[in-house]
Design an enzyme around this catalytic site. Structure first.
Site, PDB file in Angstrom:
ATOM      1  N   ASN A 196       0.828  -1.204   0.000  1.00  0.00           N
ATOM      2  CA  ASN A 196       0.000   0.000   0.000  1.00  0.00           C
ATOM      3  C   ASN A 196       0.863   1.254   0.000  1.00  0.00           C
ATOM      4  O   ASN A 196       1.959   1.274   0.548  1.00  0.00           O
ATOM      5  CB  ASN A 196      -0.925   0.006   1.218  1.00  0.00           C
ATOM      6  N   HIS A 216       5.754  -0.651  -2.867  1.00  0.00           N
ATOM      7  CA  HIS A 216       5.273   0.031  -4.073  1.00  0.00           C
ATOM      8  C   HIS A 216       5.359   1.545  -3.970  1.00  0.00           C
ATOM      9  O   HIS A 216       4.698   2.250  -4.714  1.00  0.00           O
ATOM     10  CB  HIS A 216       3.825  -0.408  -4.376  1.00  0.00           C
ATOM     11  N   CYS A 236      11.721  14.512  -8.893  1.00  0.00           N
ATOM     12  CA  CYS A 236      11.869  15.170 -10.184  1.00  0.00           C
ATOM     13  C   CYS A 236      12.567  14.221 -11.156  1.00  0.00           C
ATOM     14  O   CYS A 236      13.626  13.657 -10.840  1.00  0.00           O
ATOM     15  CB  CYS A 236      12.690  16.451 -10.021  1.00  0.00           C
ATOM     16  N   CYS A 291      13.608  23.160 -10.760  1.00  0.00           N
ATOM     17  CA  CYS A 291      14.522  23.159 -11.915  1.00  0.00           C
ATOM     18  C   CYS A 291      13.747  23.171 -13.234  1.00  0.00           C
ATOM     19  O   CYS A 291      14.342  23.196 -14.307  1.00  0.00           O
ATOM     20  CB  CYS A 291      15.446  21.938 -11.868  1.00  0.00           C
ATOM     21  N   GLY A 346      -5.100  -9.202   3.266  1.00  0.00           N
ATOM     22  CA  GLY A 346      -5.774  -8.300   2.334  1.00  0.00           C
ATOM     23  C   GLY A 346      -5.058  -8.081   1.021  1.00  0.00           C
ATOM     24  O   GLY A 346      -5.081  -6.977   0.485  1.00  0.00           O
ATOM     25  N   GLU A 387     -11.599 -13.604   1.178  1.00  0.00           N
ATOM     26  CA  GLU A 387     -11.517 -14.573   0.075  1.00  0.00           C
ATOM     27  C   GLU A 387     -10.100 -15.112  -0.023  1.00  0.00           C
ATOM     28  O   GLU A 387      -9.143 -14.337   0.016  1.00  0.00           O
ATOM     29  CB  GLU A 387     -11.898 -13.906  -1.250  1.00  0.00           C
ATOM     30  N   ALA A 409      -9.842  -7.905   7.695  1.00  0.00           N
ATOM     31  CA  ALA A 409      -8.582  -7.691   8.400  1.00  0.00           C
ATOM     32  C   ALA A 409      -8.805  -7.206   9.832  1.00  0.00           C
ATOM     33  O   ALA A 409      -8.172  -7.699  10.770  1.00  0.00           O
ATOM     34  CB  ALA A 409      -7.732  -6.683   7.625  1.00  0.00           C
TER      35      ALA A 409
HETATM   36  P1  OAD Z   1      -6.151  -6.186  -4.649  1.00  0.00           P
HETATM   37  O1  OAD Z   1      -7.223  -5.196  -4.919  1.00  0.00           O
HETATM   38  O2  OAD Z   1      -5.601  -6.950  -5.808  1.00  0.00           O
HETATM   39  O3  OAD Z   1      -6.685  -7.256  -3.595  1.00  0.00           O
HETATM   40  C1  OAD Z   1      -7.344  -6.841  -2.447  1.00  0.00           C
HETATM   41  C2  OAD Z   1      -7.555  -8.050  -1.553  1.00  0.00           C
HETATM   42  O4  OAD Z   1      -8.120  -7.608  -0.343  1.00  0.00           O
HETATM   43  C3  OAD Z   1      -8.503  -9.114  -2.121  1.00  0.00           C
HETATM   44  O5  OAD Z   1      -7.898 -10.396  -1.963  1.00  0.00           O
HETATM   45  C4  OAD Z   1      -9.757  -8.980  -1.245  1.00  0.00           C
HETATM   46  O6  OAD Z   1     -10.412 -10.228  -1.049  1.00  0.00           O
HETATM   47  C5  OAD Z   1      -9.147  -8.497   0.048  1.00  0.00           C
HETATM   48  N1  OAD Z   1     -10.047  -7.735   0.923  1.00  0.00           N
HETATM   49  C6  OAD Z   1     -11.096  -6.945   0.610  1.00  0.00           C
HETATM   50  N2  OAD Z   1     -11.631  -6.402   1.713  1.00  0.00           N
HETATM   51  C7  OAD Z   1     -10.888  -6.843   2.759  1.00  0.00           C
HETATM   52  C8  OAD Z   1     -10.927  -6.648   4.169  1.00  0.00           C
HETATM   53  N3  OAD Z   1     -11.840  -5.849   4.753  1.00  0.00           N
HETATM   54  N4  OAD Z   1     -10.004  -7.266   4.929  1.00  0.00           N
HETATM   55  C9  OAD Z   1      -9.063  -8.073   4.371  1.00  0.00           C
HETATM   56  N5  OAD Z   1      -8.996  -8.312   3.054  1.00  0.00           N
HETATM   57  C10 OAD Z   1      -9.880  -7.702   2.256  1.00  0.00           C
HETATM   58  O7  OAD Z   1      -5.004  -5.408  -3.851  1.00  0.00           O
HETATM   59  P2  OAD Z   1      -3.477  -5.806  -3.718  1.00  0.00           P
HETATM   60  O8  OAD Z   1      -3.294  -7.252  -3.594  1.00  0.00           O
HETATM   61  O9  OAD Z   1      -2.911  -4.920  -2.667  1.00  0.00           O
HETATM   62  O10 OAD Z   1       0.007  -2.003  -7.391  1.00  0.00           O
HETATM   63  O11 OAD Z   1      -2.913  -5.324  -5.118  1.00  0.00           O
HETATM   64  C11 OAD Z   1      -1.541  -5.421  -5.362  1.00  0.00           C
HETATM   65  C12 OAD Z   1      -1.112  -4.282  -6.225  1.00  0.00           C
HETATM   66  O12 OAD Z   1      -1.921  -4.213  -7.388  1.00  0.00           O
HETATM   67  C13 OAD Z   1      -1.285  -2.895  -5.604  1.00  0.00           C
HETATM   68  O13 OAD Z   1      -0.225  -2.531  -4.752  1.00  0.00           O
HETATM   69  C14 OAD Z   1      -1.317  -2.022  -6.810  1.00  0.00           C
HETATM   70  C15 OAD Z   1      -2.286  -2.823  -7.633  1.00  0.00           C
HETATM   71  O14 OAD Z   1      -2.287  -2.591  -8.977  1.00  0.00           O
HETATM   72  C16 OAD Z   1       0.457  -0.939  -8.023  1.00  0.00           C
HETATM   73  O15 OAD Z   1      -0.211   0.071  -8.128  1.00  0.00           O
HETATM   74  C17 OAD Z   1       1.827  -1.106  -8.550  1.00  0.00           C
END
Ligand code: OAD
Length: 288
Positions: free
Chosen positions: A141, A158, A166, A188, A225, A253, A267
């Site tokens: 995050n 990330h 810059c 600059c 999460g 999930e 969470a």
């Molecule tokens: P995702 O949006 O891919 O996944 C979110 C996860 O959180 C899913 O598995 C949901 O089931 C879970 N979830 C939803 N609500 C929840 C809750 N209340 N408690 C616990 N879990 C919950 O997000 P990320 O895995 O973080 O990258 O995504 C990875 C990366 O993809 C991000 O850092 C970002 C994105 O594109 C960049 O921007 C480079």
């Protein structure tokens, strides 16, 4: 056999609780309450794994901030990538093509984060850090909510919404001390870019190295999460497991294959429960 049982007001069930600890890996939250509290064959194993862990590493994704009203990326209806195109907003090509649009997207997210507060999940992790001898929190995050909750040893894989640099002279600006304008310009005259990783970009090398070192050294890893859809973060739990760590997924999930424990919960609820149970059995006796 399916066994349901309740603990501190929550109800979990497990498929075939008569199997060994390794086989009895899956804890499903059912969302309903039970008056009956049968034996707890697995949850204590999870708590014991954490209590005796000399080094706990946590990997978080967008799901931990969902309860702070920050949308995830891949949840079907509410995820950001269900509404917006990553190709238009989150690639280096998009930034070169239309920096103003990308900056507007970041300005919107910054505002969202500024309005948000750390939730019980963030707070529980900050407290857990104080209870275990060694603790590292790796997050995908960019919202800074872990730090605002009090977590100290945080690796931002990330990048961070707070930081800007810059592209010409590499000068860094930390919010709120970012020049005005969309897109803002450096002193600059160079183009400023948010210090967050876009699709196709390398992760910050130091952060990735630290995250990998933590993953191979830890004795327990909590994975919270994340959809585990984005590399290299998605590999860290497997790396930890290959090096002997017990892995625990907390997510409504299931995302990970073969985690030692799966707590099917949000969470906040899952972490508050775990924290309360860990605190009950202190003082700890770390297994060295
Ligand atoms: P995702 O949006 O891919 O996944 C979110 C996860 O959180 C899913 O598995 C949901 O089931 C879970 N979830 C939803 N609500 C929840 C809750 N209340 N408690 C616990 N879990 C919950 O997000 P990320 O895995 O973080 O990258 O995504 C990875 C990366 O993809 C991000 O850092 C970002 C994105 O594109 C960049 O921007 C480079």
């Amino acid at each position: 056999m399916v066994v349901d049982y309740a603990i501190v007001g929550l109800k979990f069930s497990t498929q075939d609780a008569t199997k060994t600890a390794k086989a009895a890996e899956v804890l499903h939250g059912t969302g309903s309450m039970s008056q009956q509290v049968p034996s707890l064959p697995i949850f204590p194993t999870l708590i014991e794994a954490l209590r005796s862990a000399r080094y706990v590493v946590v990997l978080t994704g967008a799901g931990i901030s969902a309860e702070s009203s920050i949308p995830t990326f891949r949840d079907a209806q509410t995820g950001l990538w269900a509404k917006y195109s990553p190709q238009e907003l989150a690639t280096p090509q998009a930034f070169r093509r239309n920096p103003k649009l990308v900056w507007e997207w970041y300005a919107w997210r910054r505002e969202l984060v500024a309005q948000a507060k750390p939730n019980p999940g963030h707070l529980a992790l900050a407290e857990l850090e104080q209870l275990v001898p060694l603790f590292t929190l790796i997050t995908q995050n960019v919202d800074g909510l872990h730090q605002r909750a009090g977590s100290r040893n945080v690796i931002e894989l990330h990048g961070s919404l707070r930081e800007t640099y810059c592209l010409s002279c590499a000068r860094e600006y930390i919010a709120p001390d970012v020049p005005e304008g969309l897109p803002p310009a450096c002193g600059c005259g160079g183009v400023l870019k948010p210090n967050t990783v876009l699709f196709g970009e390398q992760l910050p090398a130091a952060a990735l190295n630290q995250a990998m070192a933590a993953s191979v050294s830890c004795s327990a890893m909590l994975v919270i999460g994340t959809s585990a859809a984005v590399q290299p973060a998605a590999s860290l739990p497997y790396l930890a497991q290959q090096h002997g760590a017990r892995t625990v997924e907390i997510n409504p999930e299931k995302s990970l294959q073969g985690a030692d424990f799966f707590l099917q919960e949000k969470a906040g609820t899952g972490l508050e429960t775990i924290l309360a149970e860990v605190k009950k059995i202190l003082p700890r006796t770390p297994a060295i």
